[in-house]
Design a protein around this motif. Structure first.
Motif, PDB file in Angstrom:
ATOM      1  N   ILE A   7      -3.427  -3.371   4.468  1.00  0.00           N
ATOM      2  CA  ILE A   7      -2.146  -3.955   4.885  1.00  0.00           C
ATOM      3  C   ILE A   7      -1.029  -3.299   4.080  1.00  0.00           C
ATOM      4  N   GLY A   8      -0.133  -2.596   4.767  1.00  0.00           N
ATOM      5  CA  GLY A   8       0.972  -1.914   4.078  1.00  0.00           C
ATOM      6  C   GLY A   8       0.628  -0.450   3.902  1.00  0.00           C
ATOM      7  N   LEU A   9       0.988   0.371   4.927  1.00  0.00           N
ATOM      8  CA  LEU A   9       0.612   1.795   4.880  1.00  0.00           C
ATOM      9  C   LEU A   9       1.856   2.659   4.757  1.00  0.00           C
ATOM     10  N   GLY A  13       0.502   3.396   0.392  1.00  0.00           N
ATOM     11  CA  GLY A  13      -0.639   2.869   1.129  1.00  0.00           C
ATOM     12  C   GLY A  13      -1.161   3.851   2.168  1.00  0.00           C
ATOM     13  N   ASP A  31       0.759  -2.399   9.727  1.00  0.00           N
ATOM     14  CA  ASP A  31       2.070  -2.187   9.108  1.00  0.00           C
ATOM     15  C   ASP A  31       3.105  -2.325  10.233  1.00  0.00           C
ATOM     16  N   SER A  33       5.993  -1.004  10.435  1.00  0.00           N
ATOM     17  CA  SER A  33       6.852   0.175  10.625  1.00  0.00           C
ATOM     18  C   SER A  33       6.199   1.200  11.547  1.00  0.00           C
ATOM     19  N   LEU A  65       2.078  -3.512  -0.800  1.00  0.00           N
ATOM     20  CA  LEU A  65       3.316  -4.044  -0.240  1.00  0.00           C
ATOM     21  C   LEU A  65       4.461  -3.962  -1.252  1.00  0.00           C
ATOM     22  N   PRO A  66       5.713  -4.105  -0.762  1.00  0.00           N
ATOM     23  CA  PRO A  66       6.851  -3.902  -1.662  1.00  0.00           C
ATOM     24  C   PRO A  66       6.951  -4.903  -2.818  1.00  0.00           C
ATOM     25  N   HIS A  70       6.104 -10.510  -0.460  1.00  0.00           N
ATOM     26  CA  HIS A  70       5.390  -9.981   0.708  1.00  0.00           C
ATOM     27  C   HIS A  70       3.898 -10.313   0.617  1.00  0.00           C
ATOM     28  N   VAL A  74       1.951 -12.756   3.279  1.00  0.00           N
ATOM     29  CA  VAL A  74       0.940 -12.224   4.208  1.00  0.00           C
ATOM     30  C   VAL A  74      -0.439 -12.859   3.950  1.00  0.00           C
ATOM     31  N   SER A  95      -0.284  -3.528  -4.895  1.00  0.00           N
ATOM     32  CA  SER A  95       1.174  -3.530  -5.037  1.00  0.00           C
ATOM     33  C   SER A  95       1.550  -3.779  -6.497  1.00  0.00           C
ATOM     34  N   GLY A 124       2.131   7.790  -8.468  1.00  0.00           N
ATOM     35  CA  GLY A 124       3.085   8.099  -7.407  1.00  0.00           C
ATOM     36  C   GLY A 124       2.435   8.631  -6.136  1.00  0.00           C
ATOM     37  N   LYS A 171       0.353  -2.673 -16.196  1.00  0.00           N
ATOM     38  CA  LYS A 171       1.284  -1.804 -15.460  1.00  0.00           C
ATOM     39  C   LYS A 171       2.722  -1.999 -15.970  1.00  0.00           C
ATOM     40  N   LYS A 246      12.942  -1.928 -10.493  1.00  0.00           N
ATOM     41  CA  LYS A 246      12.084  -3.052 -10.069  1.00  0.00           C
ATOM     42  C   LYS A 246      11.053  -3.392 -11.154  1.00  0.00           C
ATOM     43  N   ASP A 247      10.353  -2.354 -11.643  1.00  0.00           N
ATOM     44  CA  ASP A 247       9.269  -2.597 -12.610  1.00  0.00           C
ATOM     45  C   ASP A 247       9.808  -3.157 -13.925  1.00  0.00           C
TER      46      ASP A 247
HETATM   47  P1  NAD Z   1       6.892   1.584   0.937  1.00  0.00           P
HETATM   48  O1  NAD Z   1       8.124   0.788   1.186  1.00  0.00           O
HETATM   49  O2  NAD Z   1       6.850   3.035   1.291  1.00  0.00           O
HETATM   50  O3  NAD Z   1       5.656   0.888   1.706  1.00  0.00           O
HETATM   51  C1  NAD Z   1       5.506  -0.501   1.873  1.00  0.00           C
HETATM   52  C2  NAD Z   1       4.986  -0.713   3.282  1.00  0.00           C
HETATM   53  O4  NAD Z   1       4.740  -2.099   3.482  1.00  0.00           O
HETATM   54  C3  NAD Z   1       6.002  -0.288   4.379  1.00  0.00           C
HETATM   55  O5  NAD Z   1       5.402   0.646   5.253  1.00  0.00           O
HETATM   56  C4  NAD Z   1       6.329  -1.598   5.075  1.00  0.00           C
HETATM   57  O6  NAD Z   1       6.572  -1.435   6.477  1.00  0.00           O
HETATM   58  C5  NAD Z   1       5.073  -2.398   4.818  1.00  0.00           C
HETATM   59  N1  NAD Z   1       5.227  -3.830   4.981  1.00  0.00           N
HETATM   60  C6  NAD Z   1       6.280  -4.623   4.658  1.00  0.00           C
HETATM   61  N2  NAD Z   1       5.996  -5.896   4.970  1.00  0.00           N
HETATM   62  C7  NAD Z   1       4.736  -5.903   5.488  1.00  0.00           C
HETATM   63  C8  NAD Z   1       3.872  -6.913   5.997  1.00  0.00           C
HETATM   64  N3  NAD Z   1       4.238  -8.197   6.015  1.00  0.00           N
HETATM   65  N4  NAD Z   1       2.657  -6.555   6.443  1.00  0.00           N
HETATM   66  C9  NAD Z   1       2.265  -5.266   6.429  1.00  0.00           C
HETATM   67  N5  NAD Z   1       3.036  -4.264   5.966  1.00  0.00           N
HETATM   68  C10 NAD Z   1       4.249  -4.584   5.506  1.00  0.00           C
HETATM   69  O7  NAD Z   1       6.539   1.370  -0.607  1.00  0.00           O
HETATM   70  P2  NAD Z   1       5.525   2.222  -1.493  1.00  0.00           P
HETATM   71  O8  NAD Z   1       6.269   3.279  -2.227  1.00  0.00           O
HETATM   72  O9  NAD Z   1       4.321   2.561  -0.689  1.00  0.00           O
HETATM   73  O10 NAD Z   1       5.161   1.139  -2.615  1.00  0.00           O
HETATM   74  C11 NAD Z   1       4.222   0.106  -2.356  1.00  0.00           C
HETATM   75  C12 NAD Z   1       3.935  -0.600  -3.662  1.00  0.00           C
HETATM   76  O11 NAD Z   1       3.422   0.344  -4.598  1.00  0.00           O
HETATM   77  C13 NAD Z   1       5.165  -1.234  -4.324  1.00  0.00           C
HETATM   78  O12 NAD Z   1       4.794  -2.467  -4.871  1.00  0.00           O
HETATM   79  C14 NAD Z   1       5.563  -0.225  -5.386  1.00  0.00           C
HETATM   80  O13 NAD Z   1       6.251  -0.829  -6.468  1.00  0.00           O
HETATM   81  C15 NAD Z   1       4.196   0.302  -5.798  1.00  0.00           C
HETATM   82  N6  NAD Z   1       4.199   1.658  -6.379  1.00  0.00           N
HETATM   83  C16 NAD Z   1       4.910   2.665  -5.799  1.00  0.00           C
HETATM   84  C17 NAD Z   1       4.885   3.938  -6.366  1.00  0.00           C
HETATM   85  C18 NAD Z   1       5.648   5.073  -5.740  1.00  0.00           C
HETATM   86  O14 NAD Z   1       5.798   6.115  -6.404  1.00  0.00           O
HETATM   87  N7  NAD Z   1       6.117   4.963  -4.500  1.00  0.00           N
HETATM   88  C19 NAD Z   1       4.142   4.169  -7.523  1.00  0.00           C
HETATM   89  C20 NAD Z   1       3.397   3.144  -8.079  1.00  0.00           C
HETATM   90  C21 NAD Z   1       3.431   1.882  -7.495  1.00  0.00           C
END
Ligand code: NAD
Length: 298
Positions: A7-9, A13, A31, A33, A65-66, A70, A74, A95, A124, A171, A246-247
């Motif tokens: 869930i959350g790609l 993801g 997802d 989106s 998820l963000p 969320h 879910v 997440s 990342g 983390k 955020k972190d």
């Molecule tokens: P992102 O916004 O690219 O992806 C989140 C996905 O969740 C989106 O595709 C969105 O459509 C989906 N989503 C939202 N609500 C939803 C729901 N109810 N059901 C299903 N899907 C849903 O964010 P990301 O960069 O992939 O980050 C995800 C998590 O990983 C966050 O908690 C972030 O803090 C953490 N994180 C990110 C990074 C990074 O470098 N991007 C690194 C480490 C940790």
């Protein structure tokens, strides 16, 4: 073969699920989106129309998820993941969320008759794509053992930090160090500029002296000394400033609830928040050096 509901790609993801498909797991995803959906289909994930369908036959449920809101949303409700997954499923939340939300989520999972792990990641999008993420796991021993084969294709390293919630704790503690150290390195480079030191000279000293740290030797905030750092490509992330904001917000929330003195962390959180809400919204967190430089005019 183990069935995974994902869930959350999004940015993270998506490639994590792709690595599970490559390793031979059956991955069913949800997802909302369109962009995320089509990339996931391309990678071999079976995308379905609701979260409930994604986990209906799942042995393992992964969420990426963000925010904590969320995840908690879910999980719950008549069509939520907890009500829809088979009894005893392993719920792995990757997440980055508040420790308090992680503990609440784990309690909900267990009271619904499932098993709970938190496994936030570091590394990342590059690490997610390469399957080399560090996973910080909060879980019972037996639950981590049961899910390890599913985590491995996504991970370069899996660290068992303790019981549920401990992964999130590790983390945010790591990113508290990272956020503060990047500001320290950036202030030193701007001071060095004012004192007439070249970036390379300062780097050559500090990278082999007691100022050495990841913010300097891997993510150096000035172009030149570390050719692969985001500073060499106009600060394209990398690790985006809004994610650092955020972190650090989560770290400070945890510091407040535990009565921890975190003066530098509190200041760093405010500086990154201001930067992320302004010029830094699309930039790597190391671009904070530019606000330090701009604020340093004599
Ligand atoms: P992102 O916004 O690219 O992806 C989140 C996905 O969740 C989106 O595709 C969105 O459509 C989906 N989503 C939202 N609500 C939803 C729901 N109810 N059901 C299903 N899907 C849903 O964010 P990301 O960069 O992939 O980050 C995800 C998590 O990983 C966050 O908690 C972030 O803090 C953490 N994180 C990110 C990074 C990074 O470098 N991007 C690194 C480490 C940790």
């Amino acid at each position: 073969m183990t069935a995974v509901g994902f869930i959350g790609l999004g940015n993270m993801g998506g490639p994590m699920a792709a690595n599970l498909v490559k390793a031979g797991f059956t991955v069913t995803g949800f997802d909302p989106s369109d962009v995320a959906r089509s990339a996931a289909v391309e990678a071999g994930v079976a995308m379905v129309a609701t979260p409930a369908e994604a986990v209906a036959g799942a042995d393992v449920v992964i969420t990426m998820l963000p925010s904590g809101r969320h995840v908690l949303e879910v999980y719950q409700g008549e069509d939520g993941l907890l009500a829809s997954a088979p009894a005893g499923a392993l719920f792995v939340d990757c997440s980055t969320i508040a420790v308090s939300d992680a503990r609440e989520a784990a309690a909900l999972v267990v009271s619904a008759g499932h098993r709970a792990l938190d496994a936030p990641v570091s590394g990342g999008v590059v690490g997610a794509t390469a399957g080399t993420l560090t996973l910080m796991v909060g879980a019972l021993d037996e639950d981590l053992a049961a899910v390890r084969e599913v985590l491995e294709p996504m991970a370069g390293r899996i660290v068992h930090c303790g019981e549920p919630g401990a992964g999130q704790a590790a983390k945010i503690c790591n990113n508290l160090i990272l956020g503060i150290s990047m500001i320290g390195v950036s202030e030193a480079f701007v001071l060095g500029e004012k004192l007439g030191l070249s970036h390379q000279a300062l780097y050559d000293v500090t990278s082999t002296a007691s100022g050495q740290c990841w913010s300097l030797t891997t993510n150096c905030p000035v172009p030149g000394p570390v050719p692969t750092s985001p500073a060499n490509r106009d600060y394209q992330p990398g690790f985006a400033a809004p994610l650092m904001a955020k972190d650090l917000g989560l770290a400070i929330q945890a510091a407040e609830t535990t009565g921890t003195t975190a003066n530098l962390g509190t200041l760093a959180a405010a500086l990154y928040r201001e930067f992320a809400d302004g010029n830094g919204s699309g930039l790597d967190f190391s671009a904070i050096i530019n606000s330090i430089r701009e604020g340093s005019q004599a």
